[in-house]
Scaffold this active site. Structure first.
Site, mmCIF file in Angstrom:
data_model
loop_
_atom_site.group_PDB
_atom_site.id
_atom_site.type_symbol
_atom_site.label_atom_id
_atom_site.label_comp_id
_atom_site.label_asym_id
_atom_site.label_seq_id
_atom_site.Cartn_x
_atom_site.Cartn_y
_atom_site.Cartn_z
ATOM 1 N N LYS A 71 -16.452 68.757 -21.838
ATOM 2 C CA LYS A 71 -17.494 68.999 -20.830
ATOM 3 C C LYS A 71 -18.171 67.709 -20.339
ATOM 4 O O LYS A 71 -18.614 67.643 -19.198
ATOM 5 C CB LYS A 71 -18.541 69.982 -21.368
ATOM 6 C CG LYS A 71 -17.994 71.405 -21.527
ATOM 7 C CD LYS A 71 -19.070 72.377 -21.952
ATOM 8 C CE LYS A 71 -18.485 73.751 -22.215
ATOM 9 N NZ LYS A 71 -19.503 74.754 -22.547
ATOM 10 N N GLY A 132 -31.640 74.227 -32.072
ATOM 11 C CA GLY A 132 -30.543 73.301 -31.777
ATOM 12 C C GLY A 132 -30.933 72.388 -30.626
ATOM 13 O O GLY A 132 -31.777 72.748 -29.787
HETATM 14 P P1 ATR Z 1 -22.777 71.867 -29.231
HETATM 15 O O1 ATR Z 1 -22.047 71.349 -28.043
HETATM 16 O O2 ATR Z 1 -22.211 73.125 -29.826
HETATM 17 O O3 ATR Z 1 -24.247 71.967 -28.987
HETATM 18 P P2 ATR Z 1 -23.363 69.508 -30.733
HETATM 19 O O4 ATR Z 1 -23.777 68.797 -29.484
HETATM 20 O O5 ATR Z 1 -22.566 68.798 -31.766
HETATM 21 O O6 ATR Z 1 -22.518 70.793 -30.388
HETATM 22 O O7 ATR Z 1 -24.683 70.097 -31.412
HETATM 23 C C1 ATR Z 1 -24.668 70.881 -32.565
HETATM 24 C C2 ATR Z 1 -26.080 71.383 -32.847
HETATM 25 O O8 ATR Z 1 -26.073 72.259 -33.981
HETATM 26 C C3 ATR Z 1 -27.059 70.276 -33.176
HETATM 27 O O9 ATR Z 1 -28.339 70.677 -32.754
HETATM 28 C C4 ATR Z 1 -26.973 70.228 -34.717
HETATM 29 O O10 ATR Z 1 -28.093 69.669 -35.329
HETATM 30 P P3 ATR Z 1 -28.244 68.057 -35.435
HETATM 31 O O11 ATR Z 1 -28.669 67.574 -34.082
HETATM 32 O O12 ATR Z 1 -29.274 67.837 -36.458
HETATM 33 O O13 ATR Z 1 -26.878 67.544 -35.842
HETATM 34 C C5 ATR Z 1 -26.895 71.700 -35.015
HETATM 35 N N1 ATR Z 1 -26.290 72.057 -36.303
HETATM 36 C C6 ATR Z 1 -25.003 71.945 -36.654
HETATM 37 N N2 ATR Z 1 -24.786 72.430 -37.899
HETATM 38 C C7 ATR Z 1 -25.995 72.862 -38.344
HETATM 39 C C8 ATR Z 1 -26.458 73.472 -39.555
HETATM 40 N N3 ATR Z 1 -25.613 73.738 -40.568
HETATM 41 N N4 ATR Z 1 -27.758 73.800 -39.644
HETATM 42 C C9 ATR Z 1 -28.602 73.543 -38.639
HETATM 43 N N5 ATR Z 1 -28.237 72.962 -37.464
HETATM 44 C C10 ATR Z 1 -26.958 72.635 -37.324
#
Ligand code: ATR
Length: 286
Positions: A71, A132
């Site tokens: 994207k 998130g």
């Molecule tokens: P996407 O495109 O799906 O948003 P991304 O940009 O990698 O993927 O973002 C993933 C989001 O999920 C982030 O907000 C991440 O938190 P961090 O910014 O602290 O990394 C969050 N996330 C992923 N795994 C998680 C978990 N186990 N618990 C809580 N938040 C999680």
């Protein structure tokens, strides 16, 4: 007359792509609105997105949906962007117009349409929690604000990323409004009071995980929305279900974002209710 019939071609590009439900959705939309078109899956090599798009366009492709992990590359490839794609910083829909490539992002409008129209829950004046701060959260941020909730709290494991989204939201809200939405960032444990709507835009569900929020932020009148979907409820929806909240996964968002892309390409708005019901049925039969 050559007897050759040109069919307008579209595709969804990603890696992986075999799981994509978009071809089934667009085939239903096309049949319903009598559009003469094809829509296929296109697996692009991880280092070959631009080449794949170019080859598809040169072969007569008219537009493409773009999914993980391309994207941001689609955003960079577009020669011009819609306002919502600009705000999202990512593109999920490309429309080829001669030498020009229009980049759009229909994810946020798809989420809002699913909550407001399909679930029948207005966002206006509500207290909303967005969990998130990655690409998925950013993509839906401004369409949520456009509905004028009373308050939007953004919580994230990494607080600084939530604060960046708050900054983006404030800059946006500051323009042309004397009644700005109250926007703030929070740590999971700082959240208090109940929310009318909680949207899970983290990818925690992929590892069957739930952000560590207290059940006290949910009530029976809360809509708990997970942007992920599957044959069974995500960990977040199971958690919210124990608090008696209204539950909704992201299947409706998938259908609604597709409908917006279809409208951009074809100028015809498909009906989504039956398509969503069919998709739900086939998901549950898996
Ligand atoms: P996407 O495109 O799906 O948003 P991304 O940009 O990698 O993927 O973002 C993933 C989001 O999920 C982030 O907000 C991440 O938190 P961090 O910014 O602290 O990394 C969050 N996330 C992923 N795994 C998680 C978990 N186990 N618990 C809580 N938040 C999680």
């Amino acid at each position: 007359m050559s007897g050759v019939v040109n069919i307008d071609q579209y595709c969804v590009i990603g890696n992986p792509i075999a799981h994509s439900k978009s071809p089934a959705i667009h085939a239903r939309f096309a049949a319903q609105t009598a559009q003469h078109m094809t829509y296929q899956r296109l697996l692009a090599p991880l280092d070959g997105f631009v080449e794949s798009v170019t080859t598809f366009r040169d072969a007569g492709g008219m537009g493409a949906n773009v999914t993980v992990p391309f994207k941001l590359e689609a955003y960079a490839l577009a020669t011009h962007l819609t306002a919502r794609a600009q705000a999202a910083g990512a593109v999920n829909t490309l429309k080829f117009e001669g030498e020009q490539i229009l980049g759009d992002n229909t994810d946020g409008i798809g989420l809002v349409a699913d909550i407001v129209r399909n679930a029948g829950v207005a966002l206006r004046d509500k207290r909303i929690l967005l969990m998130g701060a990655g690409g998925a959260a950013r993509g839906v941020l401004l369409p949520i604000l456009a509905e004028r909730p009373r308050e939007l709290v953004i919580a994230n494991r990494t607080l600084s990323k939530a604060e960046q989204l708050v900054e983006l939201a404030r800059n946006h809200c500051a323009i042309g409004s004397d009644d700005p939405v109250l926007v703030s960032a929070a740590e999971w444990t700082q959240l208090d009071g109940q929310f009318d709507i909680i949207i899970n835009a983290t990818s925690a569900s992929l590892s069957d995980d739930v952000p560590p929020v207290s059940a006290s932020i949910l009530s029976a009148s809360t809509l708990a929305y997970d942007m992920m979907y599957g044959a069974t409820p995500t960990a977040f929806l199971r958690f919210a279900g124990t608090a008696g909240a209204q539950l909704r996964d992201g299947l409706g968002m998938l259908v609604e974002q597709a409908a917006e892309a279809f409208y951009l390409w074809r100028g015809v708005r498909p009906e989504t209710t039956a398509v969503l019901a069919e998709l739900r049925q086939s998901l549950e039969a898996q």
